[in-house]
Design an enzyme around this catalytic site. Sequence first.
Site, PDB file in Angstrom:
ATOM      1  N   CYS A 192       0.694  -1.200   0.066  1.00 51.71           N
ATOM      2  CA  CYS A 192      -0.033  -0.121  -0.219  1.00 51.71           C
ATOM      3  C   CYS A 192       0.741   1.169  -0.122  1.00 51.71           C
ATOM      4  O   CYS A 192       1.741   1.416   0.838  1.00 51.71           O
ATOM      5  CB  CYS A 192      -0.802   0.092   1.343  1.00 51.71           C
ATOM      6  SG  CYS A 192      -1.609   1.546   1.468  1.00 51.71           S
ATOM      7  N   ASN A 204     -13.707   9.336  -1.780  1.00 50.89           N
ATOM      8  CA  ASN A 204     -13.947   8.331  -2.534  1.00 50.89           C
ATOM      9  C   ASN A 204     -13.703   7.037  -1.778  1.00 50.89           C
ATOM     10  O   ASN A 204     -12.670   6.777  -1.347  1.00 50.89           O
ATOM     11  CB  ASN A 204     -13.197   8.230  -3.718  1.00 50.89           C
ATOM     12  CG  ASN A 204     -13.602   9.267  -4.734  1.00 50.89           C
ATOM     13  OD1 ASN A 204     -14.869   9.782  -4.814  1.00 50.89           O
ATOM     14  ND2 ASN A 204     -12.862   9.713  -5.789  1.00 50.89           N
ATOM     15  N   CYS A 210       0.380   3.281   3.584  1.00 52.93           N
ATOM     16  CA  CYS A 210       0.567   2.796   4.854  1.00 52.93           C
ATOM     17  C   CYS A 210       1.963   3.406   5.236  1.00 52.93           C
ATOM     18  O   CYS A 210       2.853   3.760   4.528  1.00 52.93           O
ATOM     19  CB  CYS A 210       0.723   1.095   4.775  1.00 52.93           C
ATOM     20  SG  CYS A 210      -0.590   0.137   5.002  1.00 52.93           S
ATOM     21  N   HIS A 229      -6.962   1.809   1.765  1.00 54.78           N
ATOM     22  CA  HIS A 229      -6.639   2.649   3.329  1.00 54.78           C
ATOM     23  C   HIS A 229      -7.471   4.059   3.526  1.00 54.78           C
ATOM     24  O   HIS A 229      -7.847   4.544   2.354  1.00 54.78           O
ATOM     25  CB  HIS A 229      -5.003   2.824   2.770  1.00 54.78           C
ATOM     26  CG  HIS A 229      -4.448   3.368   4.136  1.00 54.78           C
ATOM     27  ND1 HIS A 229      -3.333   2.684   4.784  1.00 54.78           N
ATOM     28  CD2 HIS A 229      -4.506   4.374   4.870  1.00 54.78           C
ATOM     29  CE1 HIS A 229      -3.145   3.121   5.747  1.00 54.78           C
ATOM     30  NE2 HIS A 229      -3.561   4.216   6.056  1.00 54.78           N
ATOM     31  N   GLN A 274      -8.985  13.321  -0.016  1.00 49.75           N
ATOM     32  CA  GLN A 274      -8.364  14.021  -0.770  1.00 49.75           C
ATOM     33  C   GLN A 274      -8.903  15.396  -0.736  1.00 49.75           C
ATOM     34  O   GLN A 274      -9.864  15.740  -0.268  1.00 49.75           O
ATOM     35  CB  GLN A 274      -8.399  13.886  -2.650  1.00 49.75           C
ATOM     36  CG  GLN A 274      -8.047  12.576  -2.684  1.00 49.75           C
ATOM     37  CD  GLN A 274      -7.913  12.354  -4.353  1.00 49.75           C
ATOM     38  OE1 GLN A 274      -7.437  13.306  -5.093  1.00 49.75           O
ATOM     39  NE2 GLN A 274      -8.504  11.231  -5.025  1.00 49.75           N
ATOM     40  N   HIS A 296      -8.497   7.148   3.561  1.00 47.86           N
ATOM     41  CA  HIS A 296      -7.724   8.707   3.172  1.00 47.86           C
ATOM     42  C   HIS A 296      -9.266   9.247   2.490  1.00 47.86           C
ATOM     43  O   HIS A 296     -10.062   8.880   2.207  1.00 47.86           O
ATOM     44  CB  HIS A 296      -6.627   8.442   2.152  1.00 47.86           C
ATOM     45  CG  HIS A 296      -7.256   7.537   0.807  1.00 47.86           C
ATOM     46  ND1 HIS A 296      -7.422   6.185   0.625  1.00 47.86           N
ATOM     47  CD2 HIS A 296      -7.361   8.342  -0.289  1.00 47.86           C
ATOM     48  CE1 HIS A 296      -7.967   6.279  -0.534  1.00 47.86           C
ATOM     49  NE2 HIS A 296      -7.628   7.382  -1.135  1.00 47.86           N
ATOM     50  N   SER A 306      -8.921   4.269  -5.078  1.00 48.11           N
ATOM     51  CA  SER A 306      -7.785   3.676  -5.709  1.00 48.11           C
ATOM     52  C   SER A 306      -7.225   2.451  -4.715  1.00 48.11           C
ATOM     53  O   SER A 306      -6.237   1.758  -5.088  1.00 48.11           O
ATOM     54  CB  SER A 306      -6.654   4.556  -6.255  1.00 48.11           C
ATOM     55  OG  SER A 306      -6.047   5.174  -4.895  1.00 48.11           O
ATOM     56  N   HIS A 322      -4.411   0.141   7.723  1.00 43.43           N
ATOM     57  CA  HIS A 322      -4.811  -0.105   6.504  1.00 43.43           C
ATOM     58  C   HIS A 322      -6.230  -0.554   6.344  1.00 43.43           C
ATOM     59  O   HIS A 322      -7.037  -0.186   5.501  1.00 43.43           O
ATOM     60  CB  HIS A 322      -3.970  -0.990   5.800  1.00 43.43           C
ATOM     61  CG  HIS A 322      -4.249  -1.135   4.433  1.00 43.43           C
ATOM     62  ND1 HIS A 322      -3.713  -0.493   3.390  1.00 43.43           N
ATOM     63  CD2 HIS A 322      -4.886  -2.087   3.918  1.00 43.43           C
ATOM     64  CE1 HIS A 322      -4.259  -0.787   2.215  1.00 43.43           C
ATOM     65  NE2 HIS A 322      -4.987  -1.871   2.431  1.00 43.43           N
TER      66      HIS A 322
HETATM   67  P1  H2U Z   1      -8.047   8.144  -4.564  1.00 43.76           P
HETATM   68  O1  H2U Z   1      -8.160   6.712  -3.807  1.00 43.76           O
HETATM   69  O2  H2U Z   1      -9.371   8.878  -4.055  1.00 43.76           O
HETATM   70  O3  H2U Z   1      -8.136   7.996  -5.782  1.00 43.76           O
HETATM   71  O4  H2U Z   1      -6.963   9.025  -3.786  1.00 43.76           O
HETATM   72  C1  H2U Z   1      -5.837   8.734  -3.880  1.00 43.76           C
HETATM   73  C2  H2U Z   1      -4.824   9.667  -4.439  1.00 43.76           C
HETATM   74  O5  H2U Z   1      -3.315   9.379  -4.147  1.00 43.76           O
HETATM   75  C3  H2U Z   1      -4.904   9.798  -6.054  1.00 43.76           C
HETATM   76  O6  H2U Z   1      -5.356  11.045  -6.204  1.00 43.76           O
HETATM   77  C4  H2U Z   1      -2.640   9.800  -5.171  1.00 43.76           C
HETATM   78  C5  H2U Z   1      -3.392   9.683  -6.359  1.00 43.76           C
HETATM   79  O7  H2U Z   1      -3.112  10.570  -7.052  1.00 43.76           O
HETATM   80  N1  H2U Z   1      -1.281   9.145  -5.064  1.00 43.76           N
HETATM   81  C6  H2U Z   1      -0.476   9.881  -4.704  1.00 43.76           C
HETATM   82  O8  H2U Z   1      -0.139  10.808  -4.325  1.00 43.76           O
HETATM   83  N2  H2U Z   1       0.996   9.046  -4.665  1.00 43.76           N
HETATM   84  C7  H2U Z   1       0.799   7.601  -4.699  1.00 43.76           C
HETATM   85  O9  H2U Z   1       2.079   7.013  -4.670  1.00 43.76           O
HETATM   86  C8  H2U Z   1      -0.175   6.724  -5.433  1.00 43.76           C
HETATM   87  C9  H2U Z   1      -1.503   7.682  -5.309  1.00 43.76           C
HETATM   88 ZN    ZN Z   2      -2.254   1.069   3.776  1.00 42.33          ZN
END
Ligand code: H2U
Ligand code: ZN
Length: 338
Positions: A50, A153, A53, A164, A168, A166, A161, A113
């Site tokens: 992840c 989201n 994490c 974990h 934005q 989180h 994505s 996580h």
């Molecule tokens: P989402 O799960 O809502 O997509 O948010 C995760 C965000 O994390 C996504 O906008 C960022 C992605 O651009 N990200 C990073 O900044 N660094 C990473 O190593 C992977 C994902």
């Molecule tokens: Zn994680």
Amino acid sequence: MFDWRQDPHRRFNPLTREWVLVSPQRTARPWQGQIEAGDPARPAAYDPECYLCPGNARAGGARNPPYTSTFVFDNDFASLQPATALDRFEQDGLLLAETEPGICRVVCFSPRHDLTFAAMEPADLRKVVDTWVEQWGELGRHPLIHYVQIFENRGAMMGASNPHPHCQIWAGHSLPNEVAAEQASQKAWREERGRCLLCEYLKVERAAGSRLVEENEAFLTVVPFWAVWPFETLVIARRHMTAIDALTSAERDGLADILKRTTARYDRLFQVSFPYSFGFHQRPSDGAAHDEWHLHAHFYPPLLRSAQVRKFLVGYEMLATPQRDFTPEAAAERLREV
Ligand code: H2U
Ligand code: ZN
């Protein structure tokens, strides 16, 4: 006799000034469409793969510190960048473009996580609220930033994505569409009636009771009268305030509490970690007082009637008007029951 619980009608959303078609009689129809797989079972407390994490590497070379509470970093794939210069392009009033400077960040709610809002301890959720308030203030003070959008989201179905916990933050120069629509309505309401739209709406919902889902000293959760998504909810500050910077310490605890209770109901209703998009709407960070604004948050869950069937806004909804199959009152009743 017309039956508002069963017969087709439309309802007005005073925040966006749009209509929604309500067709409760349609819930009887059979479903032979797509069946959703849903998210896999609860993940492990730590996932070496992840990128959120503690201690792990992110895409792009950075490494997370061994954080123990919330953790904020600049998005490695930011949609908005602070160095973008202000500029504008226009041709014949038909082709119009503007540059959009801004800052995008990611906020990890917890080092764990496997947690969600519903599973987190109130004291840890309070730290998430404190982080939101801090980030909202800090980003909003940037001279080019006029609106700070905090959103989450949740679940693969909503495009998250990573499981974990989180959210934005996208902080930009212009007013986003939804925010602009809500601002115009709240402003017009204030000018025409001398009162606040959501303060008035709170009174109506508390008196009616049928759409209430949760309530504490500081916040109220309702399925709004004009909901489009089947289990959409609106979380409204009980006191008139334009943004999260006005929350007292007790109200910050109240926000953590209402989010935990509301998401726990979602999880219990469908027996899964419920997917949704969540976010705050509040005063722009452009220096004006914006007394028309009333702090609130929206939950938009995509699931329709079981964890396997999801709603898409397609067909009539794309070309004409959004539509829902059962009333907000029925949805609120189901959420209250669990
Ligand atoms: P989402 O799960 O809502 O997509 O948010 C995760 C965000 O994390 C996504 O906008 C960022 C992605 O651009 N990200 C990073 O900044 N660094 C990473 O190593 C992977 C994902
Ligand atoms: Zn994680």
